[in-house]
Design a protein around this motif. Structure first.
Motif, PDB file in Angstrom:
ATOM      1  N   HIS A 260      -9.594   8.082  -3.630  1.00 43.53           N
ATOM      2  CA  HIS A 260      -9.331   6.683  -3.977  1.00 43.53           C
ATOM      3  C   HIS A 260      -8.679   5.928  -2.818  1.00 43.53           C
TER       4      HIS A 260
ATOM      5  N   GLN B 127     -11.457   5.224  -0.302  1.00 40.16           N
ATOM      6  CA  GLN B 127     -12.319   4.148  -0.800  1.00 40.16           C
ATOM      7  C   GLN B 127     -11.634   2.785  -0.674  1.00 40.16           C
ATOM      8  N   SER B 128     -10.330   2.752  -0.891  1.00 41.48           N
ATOM      9  CA  SER B 128      -9.574   1.506  -0.779  1.00 41.48           C
ATOM     10  C   SER B 128      -9.567   0.984   0.649  1.00 41.48           C
TER      11      SER B 128
ATOM     12  N   GLN C  44     -11.812   1.629   2.955  1.00 40.42           N
ATOM     13  CA  GLN C  44     -13.170   1.238   3.335  1.00 40.42           C
ATOM     14  C   GLN C  44     -13.620  -0.048   2.644  1.00 40.42           C
ATOM     15  N   GLY C  45     -13.033  -0.366   1.509  1.00 40.78           N
ATOM     16  CA  GLY C  45     -13.492  -1.491   0.704  1.00 40.78           C
ATOM     17  C   GLY C  45     -13.037  -2.848   1.216  1.00 40.78           C
ATOM     18  N   ASN C  46     -12.166  -2.913   2.215  1.00 39.52           N
ATOM     19  CA  ASN C  46     -11.677  -4.190   2.760  1.00 39.52           C
ATOM     20  C   ASN C  46     -12.028  -4.271   4.248  1.00 39.52           C
ATOM     21  N   PRO C  47     -13.253  -4.781   4.584  1.00 39.72           N
ATOM     22  CA  PRO C  47     -13.693  -4.799   5.992  1.00 39.72           C
ATOM     23  C   PRO C  47     -12.867  -5.741   6.878  1.00 39.72           C
TER      24      PRO C  47
ATOM     25  N   ARG D 256      -9.701  -3.803   7.919  1.00 37.46           N
ATOM     26  CA  ARG D 256     -10.021  -2.391   8.161  1.00 37.46           C
ATOM     27  C   ARG D 256      -9.356  -1.903   9.428  1.00 37.46           C
TER      28      ARG D 256
END
Length: 368
Positions: A169, A172-173, A175-178, A181
């Motif tokens: 998790h 994923q967190s 990676q989820g905010n480009p 990043r």
């Protein structure tokens, strides 16, 4: 010079202890952080905020394991209680047989044989108790000891699964905010995730092999353990039955001797110095006068008959010179052909009707 060396040594010790304290503090902080992270992950999973890795096959294995462990714990508890009861009865049996040996008089029939059979019973109890302990209880304890270790491994697998889900998790967190990043943080999170995944999958794979194998072993264990238990029970009860049959035979012989008056104290009747004449002479000298002998009348009896008795119990003869009779039969008491053959508590008689003659126990009849 010596003082300077001692001072330097003290400084090194202080520095070493400081580093050890820092190391322990770091480990403690890391442990607290790990437990806090797991607690947070579990809360989020329970609230449905994040998903959790599911493994239906493992869950089935875990259900079987829990059921098997509960069965093993109950079997161990009940068998331990059974062993304690067996040993208590063993001690009570020994005390009882010791008491019987003490009260069974040395001149009674089978005295020595009674002692031998009591020793046989004690040896049978000891052998039975040892078999239950060595061949049943020890294997049961060994079988049951597998479950706590396996439970520790299952719990460890659960912790590693939470760590894996938490790192998944987190990755994923990141990676989820480009826009925000951070490649360094992402790279480090990926490495941590892969390490957590390897640790979890290794434990999970081992348990997927070990749990089914442990579950399948229950049948063979029960077969072997119960066969040993029931075989030991069968041998013990069969052998003790033989011993108790011997003890019963000893008591039966004692009962027979008792009926014959073997152990009855002989009563001596004081004789008057003025009248040395025997009872038989008195009877013969006054046939016209009814005389009572132990409650029996001698009036109007055939020649040679002392008195008559009625059987109150059935008696089956044990020797050829004895007389058998049923309850209610009438027997005429006569004198022994040889007075020296007369035994205490036994009479010589002739059955009315059949004319059979023989010895019989007086306490099986009552005078008429």
């Amino acid at each position: 010079m010596e003082l300077r060396k001692e001072w330097k040594l003290n400084q090194l010790i202080i520095l070493s202890e400081g580093k050890m304290a820092e190391s322990k503090g770091a480990l403690l902080a890391k442990s607290v952080q790990k437990h806090a992270g797991r607690a947070k992950e579990k809360i989020l999973q329970n609230l449905g905020k994040v998903d959790r890795t599911a493994d239906d096959i493992f869950d089935e294995h875990l259900t079987n394991f829990t059921r098997q462990q509960n069965a093993a714990n109950r079997l161990q508890k009940e068998f331990n209680n059974y062993i304690r009861c067996i040993r208590a009865v063993q001690a009570a049996s020994k005390t009882l047989m010791d008491s019987l040996n003490e009260i069974y008089e040395s001149n009674w029939v089978g005295h020595d044989l009674l002692y031998v059979q009591a020793q046989n019973i004690e040896m049978l109890w000891q052998d039975f108790s040892h078999k239950l302990g060595d061949q049943v209880l020890i294997p049961l304890n060994t079988y049951q000891s597998q479950f706590p270790e396996m439970r520790k491994k299952i719990d460890k697998r659960g912790r590693k699964l939470v760590d894996y889900d938490s790192q998944r998790h987190n990755f994923q967190s990141l990676q989820g905010n480009p826009k925000k990043r951070d490649e360094i943080r992402v790279s480090k999170a990926r490495e941590t995730l892969e390490e957590a995944k390897r640790t979890y999958e290794l434990l999970n794979s081992e348990l997927h092999d070990e749990l089914p194998a442990l579950h399948d072993s229950r049948v063979l264990f029960l077969v072997t353990n119960l066969q040993t238990l029931f075989s030991a029970e069968q041998v013990f009860h069969a052998e003790t039955a033989k011993v108790y049959a011997e003890l019963e035979a000893i008591v039966d012989k004692l009962a027979t001797d008792c009926q014959r008056g073997t152990y009855t104290l002989k009563k001596s009747s004081p004789q008057s110095p003025k009248s040395p004449i025997s009872n038989s002479k008195i009877i013969s000298s006054a046939p016209s006068s009814p005389i009572s002998i132990a409650g029996a009348t001698t009036d109007n009896l055939p020649p040679g008959v002392l008195y008559r008795v009625k059987a109150t119990y059935k008696y089956n003869r044990e020797d050829v010179d004895e007389l058998s009779f049923d309850v209610g039969e009438i027997i005429r008491v006569v004198e022994y052909d040889d007075p020296e053959e007369q035994e205490e508590g036994w009479l010589m008689g002739v059955k009315e009707g059949s004319g059979e003659k023989g010895m019989f126990p007086a306490n099986f009849t009552r005078p008429l």
